[in-house]
Design an enzyme around this catalytic site. Sequence first.
Site, mmCIF file in Angstrom:
data_model
loop_
_atom_site.group_PDB
_atom_site.id
_atom_site.type_symbol
_atom_site.label_atom_id
_atom_site.label_comp_id
_atom_site.label_asym_id
_atom_site.label_seq_id
_atom_site.Cartn_x
_atom_site.Cartn_y
_atom_site.Cartn_z
ATOM 1 N N THR A 124 18.704 -7.873 -14.016
ATOM 2 C CA THR A 124 17.645 -8.888 -13.960
ATOM 3 C C THR A 124 17.097 -9.181 -15.350
ATOM 4 O OG1 THR A 124 15.346 -9.240 -13.242
ATOM 5 C CG2 THR A 124 16.076 -6.969 -13.356
ATOM 6 N N GLU A 126 14.134 -9.191 -16.018
ATOM 7 C CA GLU A 126 12.914 -8.385 -16.196
ATOM 8 C C GLU A 126 13.147 -7.146 -17.043
ATOM 9 O OE1 GLU A 126 10.282 -7.685 -12.980
ATOM 10 O OE2 GLU A 126 10.555 -9.690 -12.151
HETATM 11 P P1 NAD Z 1 16.322 -8.388 -1.437
HETATM 12 O O1 NAD Z 1 15.169 -7.460 -1.502
HETATM 13 O O2 NAD Z 1 16.195 -9.673 -0.712
HETATM 14 O O3 NAD Z 1 17.584 -7.638 -0.810
HETATM 15 C C1 NAD Z 1 17.910 -6.317 -1.112
HETATM 16 C C2 NAD Z 1 18.930 -5.837 -0.081
HETATM 17 O O4 NAD Z 1 19.315 -4.498 -0.431
HETATM 18 C C3 NAD Z 1 18.372 -5.776 1.347
HETATM 19 O O5 NAD Z 1 19.316 -6.323 2.248
HETATM 20 C C4 NAD Z 1 18.187 -4.283 1.599
HETATM 21 O O6 NAD Z 1 18.300 -3.924 2.959
HETATM 22 C C5 NAD Z 1 19.312 -3.697 0.752
HETATM 23 N N1 NAD Z 1 19.060 -2.305 0.365
HETATM 24 C C6 NAD Z 1 17.920 -1.779 -0.141
HETATM 25 N N2 NAD Z 1 18.071 -0.463 -0.365
HETATM 26 C C7 NAD Z 1 19.352 -0.151 0.001
HETATM 27 C C8 NAD Z 1 20.114 1.041 -0.010
HETATM 28 N N3 NAD Z 1 19.590 2.208 -0.445
HETATM 29 N N4 NAD Z 1 21.389 1.008 0.434
HETATM 30 C C9 NAD Z 1 21.933 -0.148 0.885
HETATM 31 N N5 NAD Z 1 21.242 -1.314 0.918
HETATM 32 C C10 NAD Z 1 19.975 -1.327 0.479
HETATM 33 O O7 NAD Z 1 16.741 -8.633 -2.949
HETATM 34 P P2 NAD Z 1 17.281 -9.944 -3.669
HETATM 35 O O8 NAD Z 1 16.144 -10.771 -4.108
HETATM 36 O O9 NAD Z 1 18.369 -10.538 -2.864
HETATM 37 O O10 NAD Z 1 17.906 -9.277 -4.983
HETATM 38 C C11 NAD Z 1 19.233 -8.773 -4.954
HETATM 39 C C12 NAD Z 1 19.553 -8.134 -6.279
HETATM 40 O O11 NAD Z 1 19.376 -9.079 -7.325
HETATM 41 C C13 NAD Z 1 18.656 -6.959 -6.635
HETATM 42 O O12 NAD Z 1 19.436 -5.997 -7.267
HETATM 43 C C14 NAD Z 1 17.637 -7.545 -7.608
HETATM 44 O O13 NAD Z 1 17.169 -6.559 -8.490
HETATM 45 C C15 NAD Z 1 18.475 -8.588 -8.310
HETATM 46 N N6 NAD Z 1 17.776 -9.762 -8.833
HETATM 47 C C16 NAD Z 1 16.963 -10.501 -8.023
HETATM 48 C C17 NAD Z 1 16.363 -11.644 -8.515
HETATM 49 C C18 NAD Z 1 15.476 -12.493 -7.646
HETATM 50 O O14 NAD Z 1 14.859 -13.430 -8.162
HETATM 51 N N7 NAD Z 1 15.378 -12.274 -6.343
HETATM 52 C C19 NAD Z 1 16.599 -12.044 -9.839
HETATM 53 C C20 NAD Z 1 17.426 -11.243 -10.638
HETATM 54 C C21 NAD Z 1 18.022 -10.124 -10.120
HETATM 55 O O1 DAU Z 2 12.832 -12.313 -12.959
HETATM 56 C C1 DAU Z 2 13.691 -11.825 -11.973
HETATM 57 C C2 DAU Z 2 12.878 -11.085 -10.944
HETATM 58 O O2 DAU Z 2 12.144 -12.056 -10.234
HETATM 59 C C3 DAU Z 2 13.717 -10.234 -10.001
HETATM 60 O O3 DAU Z 2 14.340 -9.226 -10.732
HETATM 61 C C4 DAU Z 2 12.833 -9.630 -8.907
HETATM 62 O O4 DAU Z 2 13.642 -8.949 -7.955
HETATM 63 C C5 DAU Z 2 12.091 -10.743 -8.209
HETATM 64 O O5 DAU Z 2 11.216 -10.197 -7.247
HETATM 65 C C6 DAU Z 2 11.313 -11.584 -9.210
HETATM 66 O O6 DAU Z 2 10.184 -10.856 -9.778
HETATM 67 P P1 DAU Z 2 8.771 -11.558 -10.090
HETATM 68 O O7 DAU Z 2 7.739 -10.526 -10.137
HETATM 69 O O8 DAU Z 2 8.876 -12.493 -11.250
HETATM 70 O O9 DAU Z 2 8.674 -12.480 -8.766
HETATM 71 P P2 DAU Z 2 7.494 -12.732 -7.728
HETATM 72 O O10 DAU Z 2 7.959 -13.817 -6.829
HETATM 73 O O11 DAU Z 2 6.981 -11.489 -7.129
HETATM 74 O O12 DAU Z 2 6.344 -13.315 -8.664
HETATM 75 C C7 DAU Z 2 6.555 -14.504 -9.437
HETATM 76 C C8 DAU Z 2 5.266 -14.832 -10.145
HETATM 77 O O13 DAU Z 2 4.288 -15.204 -9.148
HETATM 78 C C9 DAU Z 2 4.647 -13.667 -10.897
HETATM 79 O O14 DAU Z 2 4.014 -14.162 -12.078
HETATM 80 C C10 DAU Z 2 3.592 -13.109 -9.944
HETATM 81 C C11 DAU Z 2 3.125 -14.364 -9.216
HETATM 82 N N1 DAU Z 2 2.655 -14.153 -7.820
HETATM 83 C C12 DAU Z 2 3.472 -13.509 -6.945
HETATM 84 C C13 DAU Z 2 3.073 -13.262 -5.653
HETATM 85 C C14 DAU Z 2 3.952 -12.530 -4.678
HETATM 86 C C15 DAU Z 2 1.428 -14.636 -7.426
HETATM 87 O O15 DAU Z 2 0.683 -15.256 -8.227
HETATM 88 N N2 DAU Z 2 1.024 -14.399 -6.145
HETATM 89 C C16 DAU Z 2 1.775 -13.720 -5.228
HETATM 90 O O16 DAU Z 2 1.332 -13.531 -4.073
#
Ligand code: NAD
Ligand code: DAU
Length: 334
Positions: A124, A126
Amino acid sequence: MKKYLITGGAGFIGSNFIRYLFSTYPDIRIVNLDKLTYAGNLDNLKDFEHDSRYRFVHGDICDAGLVDSLMPDVNVVVNFAAESHVDRSIGSPDEFIKTDIFGCFVLLEAARKHGVDRFMQISTDEVYGSIENGRFSETDALMPSSPYSASKAGADRLVYSYYVTYKLPVVIPRSSNNFGPYQFPEKLISLFITNALDEKALPIYGDGRNVRDWLYVMDNCEALDLILNKGRDGEVYNVGAGNEKMNIDITTQILRDTGNSEALMTYVEDRKGHDRRYALDIGKITSLGWTPRHNFESALSETVAWYRDNRWWWEKLKSGEYLEYYQNHYKRKL
Ligand code: NAD
Ligand code: DAU
């Protein structure tokens, strides 16, 4: 034939990626290993339930015996499985350390033992931490600031060490904030859309001026596929779309698209250690041949429409255990 082990495939990005792979490459096999935590949802892939190319395995990536038993049947591993929500990592970091670091180690060990053609660790943006001005490139130092991002940074570098030490053919994408269909309704965009559709308050942390680079999940899937196929062993690839938006800008569009007034905007206590801005230099992935194809505003409007048309998918998620988390998390705030 490519045979994938996709972990965390029942989550948001993993399920979109599986859907993308089947529609792009009909002649593949996919094993989806997922623990089905609160964020994992079999509804995300309901249409593949009876597809002979697809197999779902309910299990934990920390379970070495199970992971070892799956590895001989696959040649590509993509690790999406993680605890992924920053707020939850601040409240209770334990599972983040277990799944995000130890689980990744278990997968690496099995991949090394059996030999795979590719191991892709979904990292990520982050891991770099916050940046006031400019953009992070792949060689910049990692300065993660939450238990979530620190766990992801640990896994990211552990994967790299398996390339250097054991020549495991790894690639490591670092994507920015994704949005789109099937996102569990606790992240900014999915939470705010579903709250707005129910005319509930939108809890904006702090001054709402934190900046994220928003990436439509389908653009991310294309980038991940390219990195999987064309990325060089041991390399990191930033994936971002250059859509730098403040949280209040996102909120305003969601309110407009759902026909609500700004009265729903509710400023609440800030997140602890809240990163101010994320921004990526994407020169490396663009020179590999990728460019995001979706315009941000229209992709967000389409996403709003998807949640409006698919209440069956998210309404049941916002109850039970989730409701308890939500009420506890926001109780001092709302
Ligand atoms: P998500 O939370 O929607 O999904 C995570 C999945 O992993 C779920 O289906 C959960 O059941 C499974 N999981 C959790 N623990 C597990 C375990 N111990 N064994 C097997 N399965 C398990 O997450 P997402 O938003 O789809 O993110 C997926 C990946 O991408 C993560 O690695 C996250 O760090 C990364 N990522 C997410 C974002 C984002 O914006 N959502 C951005 C950059 C990277
Ligand atoms: O940047 C990539 C990451 O983005 C991924 O690695 C993470 O898995 C994913 O959860 C996401 O992290 P963030 O913390 O950036 O996403 P989130 O949607 O939680 O928050 C986005 C922004 O919105 C952040 O500045 C916090 C703010 N926020 C979030 C929530 C849930 C609010 O202001 N109110 C809220 O209720």
